[in-house]
Motif scaffolding. Structure first.
Motif, PDB file in Angstrom:
ATOM      1  N   ASP A   1      41.454  81.862  99.928  1.00 57.01           N
ATOM      2  CA  ASP A   1      42.121  80.764 100.329  1.00 57.01           C
ATOM      3  C   ASP A   1      40.973  79.831 100.397  1.00 57.01           C
ATOM      4  O   ASP A   1      39.727  80.022 100.977  1.00 57.01           O
ATOM      5  CB  ASP A   1      42.592  81.047 102.002  1.00 57.01           C
TER       6      ASP A   1
ATOM      7  N   ARG B   1      40.594  75.936 102.239  1.00 61.18           N
ATOM      8  CA  ARG B   1      41.476  74.933 103.094  1.00 61.18           C
ATOM      9  C   ARG B   1      40.564  73.693 102.913  1.00 61.18           C
ATOM     10  O   ARG B   1      39.644  73.410 103.133  1.00 61.18           O
ATOM     11  CB  ARG B   1      41.420  75.210 104.447  1.00 61.18           C
TER      12      ARG B   1
ATOM     13  N   SER C   1      43.411  74.382  89.780  1.00 60.51           N
ATOM     14  CA  SER C   1      44.164  75.560  89.837  1.00 60.51           C
ATOM     15  C   SER C   1      44.216  76.052  88.758  1.00 60.51           C
ATOM     16  O   SER C   1      44.215  77.381  88.451  1.00 60.51           O
ATOM     17  CB  SER C   1      45.417  75.060  90.437  1.00 60.51           C
TER      18      SER C   1
ATOM     19  N   ARG D   1      42.798  82.124  90.705  1.00 58.71           N
ATOM     20  CA  ARG D   1      42.657  83.094  91.876  1.00 58.71           C
ATOM     21  C   ARG D   1      42.312  82.537  93.331  1.00 58.71           C
ATOM     22  O   ARG D   1      42.403  83.320  94.415  1.00 58.71           O
ATOM     23  CB  ARG D   1      41.671  84.172  91.598  1.00 58.71           C
TER      24      ARG D   1
ATOM     25  N   ARG E   1      43.507  80.285  96.144  1.00 56.85           N
ATOM     26  CA  ARG E   1      44.755  79.415  96.854  1.00 56.85           C
ATOM     27  C   ARG E   1      44.508  78.168  97.623  1.00 56.85           C
ATOM     28  O   ARG E   1      43.921  78.562  98.675  1.00 56.85           O
ATOM     29  CB  ARG E   1      45.533  80.597  97.709  1.00 56.85           C
TER      30      ARG E   1
ATOM     31  N   HIS F   1      44.904  75.058 100.293  1.00 60.12           N
ATOM     32  CA  HIS F   1      45.750  74.732 101.423  1.00 60.12           C
ATOM     33  C   HIS F   1      45.290  73.300 101.507  1.00 60.12           C
ATOM     34  O   HIS F   1      44.089  73.177 102.028  1.00 60.12           O
ATOM     35  CB  HIS F   1      45.572  75.617 102.324  1.00 60.12           C
TER      36      HIS F   1
ATOM     37  N   ARG G   1      34.028  80.352  96.432  1.00 67.35           N
ATOM     38  CA  ARG G   1      35.305  79.569  96.073  1.00 67.35           C
ATOM     39  C   ARG G   1      34.814  78.252  96.580  1.00 67.35           C
ATOM     40  O   ARG G   1      35.501  76.950  95.684  1.00 67.35           O
ATOM     41  CB  ARG G   1      36.581  79.918  96.764  1.00 67.35           C
TER      42      ARG G   1
END
Length: 293
Positions: A92, A94, A114, A119, A121, A123, A266
Motif C-alpha cells: 500500500d 498513501r 500503476s 503490485r 496499491r 490510496h 514502493r
C-alpha cells in the motif's frame, strides 16, 4: 492500563467533550462515558473538570494526555521504520495532494505508474489541509508550497506559474472593469485576496470559491476572469491568457516523504517515477509552453 485508555483521554482533551471524542474514535458516547469513568475509578483521580462549556483536563489529565502524545509518536515512528524496510516495490502507498492537482495532472500519471508497478496499491488522500507525514497520515505528499516542513525529505519539481485567464470575449477589456472569479480569503493564507487588491474593486468579484477546485470551470463558463495555474489553463480552447505571470501567486511544487520511508521500495519507485513525469511537464507547469495558451 490499555493503550485505548490513553487514546480516549487524549481525544476528550482535544475535542473538549465526550460526544465529539467518541465520534472521532468511532465509539458510542455512552461507551466513552463509561470508559472514562472506569479509568478515573481505577486511577483514583479526576482527569477532567466538567464544565458547561466542555471537559477541561486537570493536572493529572494533562500528564496523561502528554503521555498519550509521546506513545502515539513512538507507534508512528515504529510503523515508519517497519515500512521503510521494504525491499520490493509492492504493498500500500498513501499519497496526499490538494484537489486542484488531481484530475488534470495526477490521474494520467497514476495510470502509467500503476501499469508499471501493478503490485503497489495506491490510496489517494485528497486534502486541502496538510496531512502529517510524521504521524504516518500518508507516505508521500505532492504539495504546492514555498516552505515545506524541514522534517521531510524530497525535491522541488517545478514552480507553479499563475496568470489571469478568461474567455475570448474578455480580450482587450480593462481587467478592473471585468467580473472576477477568485478563491476566497481563507485559501492559501489570503494570498488571492491580497493579489486582487488594486486590480479590481470588490463589487466586481461575482464568485468566490473556498478552494482552487472549480476555479477553471467557472472561468470557462464565462462567469468572469480569474487567476489560474498555467498548467490547468494550458490548451483549453475557450480560455485566453490575459496577463503575464503573477509571481505573487507562484509556488513550488514539492514531492515529499518522511526520512524513515525514503528507502522503502514502493516509496522510492513512486518518487522516481513522479519526478521523471513531472519534470517532463515543467514547461507547461511553469507557463513556458510554446503554444499560444
Amino acid at each position: 492500563m490499555d493503550w485505548d485508555d490513553f487514546r480516549l483521554v487524549r481525544s476528550v482533551a482535544e475535542h473538549g467533550g465526550l460526544t465529539r471524542a467518541a465520534e472521532h474514535l468511532g465509539i458510542n458516547p455512552s461507551t466513552a462515558f463509561r470508559r472514562l469513568a472506569g479509568i478515573e475509578a481505577v486511577l483514583g483521580i479526576i482527569l477532567f473538570d466538567r464544565h458547561r462549556a466542555g471537559y477541561v483536563p486537570t493536572a493529572p489529565g494533562v500528564v496523561m494526555v502528554e503521555a498519550a502524545v509521546r506513545m502515539e509518536a513512538e507507534v508512528a515512528r515504529f510503523t515508519r521504520e517497519l515500512a521503510g524496510q521494504d525491499r520490493s516495490p509492492a504493498g500500500d502507498l498513501r499519497i496526499t495532494t490538494p484537489a486542484g492537482l488531481v484530475a488534470d495532472m495526477l490521474m494520467p500519471i497514476l495510470a502509467r505508474f500503476s501499469a508499471r508497478h501493478p503490485r503497489i496499491r495506491l490510496h489517494l488522500l485528497v486534502a486541502e489541509e496538510t496531512l502529517n507525514l510524521s504521524r504516518h497520515d500518508a507516505d508521500v505528499a505532492l504539495r504546492a508550497s514555498d516552505a515545506p516542513s524541514a522534517s521531510l525529505v524530497g525535491r522541488r519539481l517545478a514552480t507553479i506559474a499563475w496568470a489571469v485567464y478568461g474567455r475570448s470575449d474578455f480580450t482587450g477589456k480593462p481587467m478592473d472593469g471585468c467580473p472576477w472569479v477568485v478563491p476566497g480569503d481563507g485559501v492559501a493564507g489570503g494570498r488571492f485576496a491580497h493579489f486582487l487588491e488594486g486590480r479590481a474593486p470588490a463589487e466586481r468579484v461575482v464568485l468566490t470559491l473556498n478552494t482552487v477546485l472549480g476555479l477553471r470551470e467557472a472561468v470557462e463558463a464565462g462567469i468572469g476572469i480569474g487567476p489560474l495555474p498555467c498548467w490547468s489553463a494550458h490548451g483549453r480552447p475557450d480560455l485566453v491568457r490575459l496577463s503575464d505571470h503573477m509571481p505573487e501567486l507562484s509556488a513550488g511544487l514539492w514531492l515529499l516523504t518522511h526520512p524513515d520511508l525514503r528507502h522503502a521500495a514502493r516509496v522510492r519507485a513512486f518518487m522516481d517515477f513522479m519526478t521523471e513525469e513531472i519534470v517532463a511537464l515543467r514547461p507547461r507547469i511553469e507557463g513556458r509552453s510554446t503554444s499560444s495558451q
